[in-house]
Design an enzyme around this catalytic site. Structure first.
Site, short mmCIF file in Angstrom:
data_model
loop_
_atom_site.label_atom_id
_atom_site.label_comp_id
_atom_site.label_asym_id
_atom_site.label_seq_id
_atom_site.Cartn_x
_atom_site.Cartn_y
_atom_site.Cartn_z
N ASP A 75 23.38 28.09 39.60
CA ASP A 75 24.72 27.48 39.92
C ASP A 75 25.48 27.16 39.21
O ASP A 75 24.94 25.98 38.63
CB ASP A 75 24.66 27.11 41.13
CG ASP A 75 25.52 27.19 42.05
OD1 ASP A 75 26.83 26.85 40.99
OD2 ASP A 75 26.27 26.74 43.27
N THR A 81 41.59 34.18 32.04
CA THR A 81 42.91 36.09 32.18
C THR A 81 44.10 35.63 32.19
O THR A 81 44.98 34.65 32.07
CB THR A 81 42.61 36.48 34.52
OG1 THR A 81 43.74 37.01 34.28
CG2 THR A 81 42.63 34.67 34.66
N ASP A 82 44.67 37.26 31.97
CA ASP A 82 46.10 37.63 31.75
C ASP A 82 46.63 36.60 33.12
O ASP A 82 48.53 36.12 33.24
CB ASP A 82 47.34 38.34 31.69
CG ASP A 82 46.47 39.49 32.37
OD1 ASP A 82 46.02 39.25 33.54
OD2 ASP A 82 47.16 40.68 32.28
N GLU A 83 46.50 36.72 34.71
CA GLU A 83 47.67 36.41 35.39
C GLU A 83 47.67 34.90 35.60
O GLU A 83 48.29 34.20 36.49
CB GLU A 83 45.71 36.57 36.43
CG GLU A 83 45.29 38.20 36.83
CD GLU A 83 44.76 38.79 38.31
OE1 GLU A 83 45.05 38.01 38.69
OE2 GLU A 83 44.11 39.58 37.80
N TYR A 93 42.89 32.37 42.95
CA TYR A 93 42.32 33.04 42.43
C TYR A 93 42.79 32.76 40.73
O TYR A 93 42.52 31.97 39.76
CB TYR A 93 41.99 34.97 41.94
CG TYR A 93 41.15 35.57 40.67
CD1 TYR A 93 40.05 34.69 40.51
CD2 TYR A 93 42.47 35.82 39.74
CE1 TYR A 93 39.67 34.96 38.95
CE2 TYR A 93 42.06 35.97 38.70
CZ TYR A 93 40.53 35.94 38.24
OH TYR A 93 40.37 36.16 37.01
N ALA A 97 45.18 30.35 40.03
CA ALA A 97 45.68 29.14 40.15
C ALA A 97 44.49 29.07 40.07
O ALA A 97 44.43 27.06 38.64
CB ALA A 97 45.81 28.39 41.73
N LYS A 104 41.81 29.48 37.90
CA LYS A 104 41.18 30.00 36.29
C LYS A 104 42.30 29.58 35.63
O LYS A 104 41.75 28.56 34.39
CB LYS A 104 41.79 31.56 36.63
CG LYS A 104 40.74 32.40 36.93
CD LYS A 104 39.34 32.58 36.51
CE LYS A 104 39.42 32.67 34.18
NZ LYS A 104 37.97 32.62 34.40
N LEU A 160 39.88 48.35 41.28
CA LEU A 160 41.04 49.66 41.73
C LEU A 160 40.09 50.78 40.88
O LEU A 160 39.68 51.53 41.77
CB LEU A 160 42.58 49.06 41.03
CG LEU A 160 42.31 50.81 41.24
CD1 LEU A 160 43.21 50.67 42.53
CD2 LEU A 160 43.67 51.10 40.29
#
Ligand code: NAD
Ligand code: TDX
Length: 339
Positions: free
Chosen positions: A59, A125-127, A153, A155, A157, A193
């Site tokens: 972990d 990530t682009d998010e 998620y 937040a 990253k 998806l």
């Protein structure tokens, strides 16, 4: 050169290991993975017996365990893919996202500080940029776009990215960060998806489209993401952020219809369900910087990549049928049962 690849039993990490094994057979790769529901050791079967590959179950948030592996192995490069990666799960239960994505990143950064490192690369990530409105197709995420997250998620990253920057500025740690758009390709867990729609369509099950299916994602074939990370690792400049994307924006509903067509399944399977909470409307990366600086361009056109991906899921039923028949059923029922 010794690499630690964390999260290498997941979707992008495993593709990255395969890419690097082929491109740089002289590198030594050690995969560090906790094997959560999203990690699958069977995925790594093709490299498991190789002399220059090793798997360690750990972990990344376990400070003591991580420290001892660093002490013994002394890696030159760490590429951190390990994360809780599914937005819907983060909406249900944010805690583990903070633990792995934030604390896990900090533990890795601390180990890099303690034992020394040539490069720590954070796979982001682009998010982290939030979303863009549908009626402004002229807007894109650049490396200068402010971080503006929507889900637990994203937040988590973004927090990890900020920590990486802080360790670079404060301690001089040689970090780089890449922020990629939505990936698709082999070995993607069937909660996301594209593989979810392929698996459901093959079983003639409803295809659950959130809201009206008008949200836009910017899809990139996973191998193109791996090639971009490889280029970033090869260049010397540290402290840099790179956006990765191939200008391939598509509405969810169009992707689902395309999958129906490719599998010869009726669009009648499409079922509109309650929208995701806080659902980001549109992601769109401006990849100018990585193109101009490193010469990176995506090689796989979406039409080809999606056909290859669908064919892969048809040819590897064993891989995903085992997943969708196990504990995943309980998740699916919980997530989609009352939607
Ligand atoms: P994934 O969920 O398929 O795989 C994640 C892997 O990390 C799994 O093998 C899992 O076992 C491992 N892991 C989780 N928690 C861990 C922990 N505490 N310690 C060690 N290992 C742990 O994810 P993915 O889609 O391959 O994404 C990989 C990375 O790329 C993530 O950091 C994600 O944020 C980022 N990313 C993904 C996409 C995408 O479209 N999938 C796009 C941009 C960025
Ligand atoms: O059943 C579904 N129905 C649906 O309409 C699922 C699972 C998704 N969707 C929609 C939500 C999104 O608009 O499809 C789009 C894509 O959803 P996901 O596959 O869950 O991806 P997304 O939320 O865009 O996040 C992905 O890209 C960025 C990855 O999961 C992240 O790890 C990555 O950082």
């Amino acid at each position: 050169m010794k690499f630690f690849v964390t999260g290498g039993a997941g979707f992008i990490g495993s593709n990255f290991i395969f890419y690097m094994e082929k491109k740089h057979p002289e590198y030594e790769i050690i995969c560090l993975d906790k094997l959560t529901y999203a990690g699958n050791l069977a995925t790594l079967a093709p490299v498991m017996e190789k002399q220059n590959f090793k798997f360690v179950r750990v972990d990344i948030a376990d400070r003591e365990a991580v420290s001892s592996i660093f002490e013994v192995e002394k890696p030159d490069v760490v590429v951190n893919f390990a994360a809780e990666s599914h937005v819907d799960r983060s909406i249900e239960d944010p805690g583990v996202f903070l633990q792995t994505n934030v604390i896990g990143t900090q533990v890795l950064l601390d180990a890099c500080r303690k034992y020394g490192i040539r490069r720590y690369h954070q796979v982001s990530t682009d998010e982290v940029y939030g979303d863009l409105p549908l009626d402004r197709p002229d807007l894109f995420f650049t490396e200068q776009t402010p971080l503006h997250t929507s889900s637990p998620y994203s937040a988590s990253k973004a927090s990890a990215d900020l920590l990486c920057n802080a360790y670079h500025r404060t301690y001089g740690l040689p970090i780089t960060i890449s922020r990629c758009s939505n990936n698709y390709g082999p070995y993607q867990f069937p909660e996301k998806l594209i593989p979810l729609m392929i698996a459901n369509a093959l079983a003639d099950k409803p295809l659950p489209v959130y809201g009206q299916g008008l949200n836009v994602r910017d899809w990139l074939y996973v191998e193109d993401h791996c090639a971009a990370i490889d280029l970033i690792l090869e260049q010397e400049e540290i402290g840099q952020v790179y956006n990765i994307g191939g200008h391939n924006e598509m509405r969810n509903i169009d992707i689902v219809k395309l999958i129906c067509k490719a599998l010869d399944k009726p669009e009648g399977l499409i079922t509109y369900v309650t929208d995701r909470k806080g659902h980001d409307m549109r992601y769109a990366i401006d990849p100018t910087f990585i193109h101009e600086k490193l010469g990176w361009l995506p090689e796989t056109k979406f039409e080809d990549g999606i056909q290859k991906t669908i064919q892969w899921y048809l040819d590897h039923r064993d891989w995903w049928e085992e997943i969708v028949s196990g504990a995943y059923q309980t998740y699916y029922e919980r997530m989609y049962g009352n939607r």
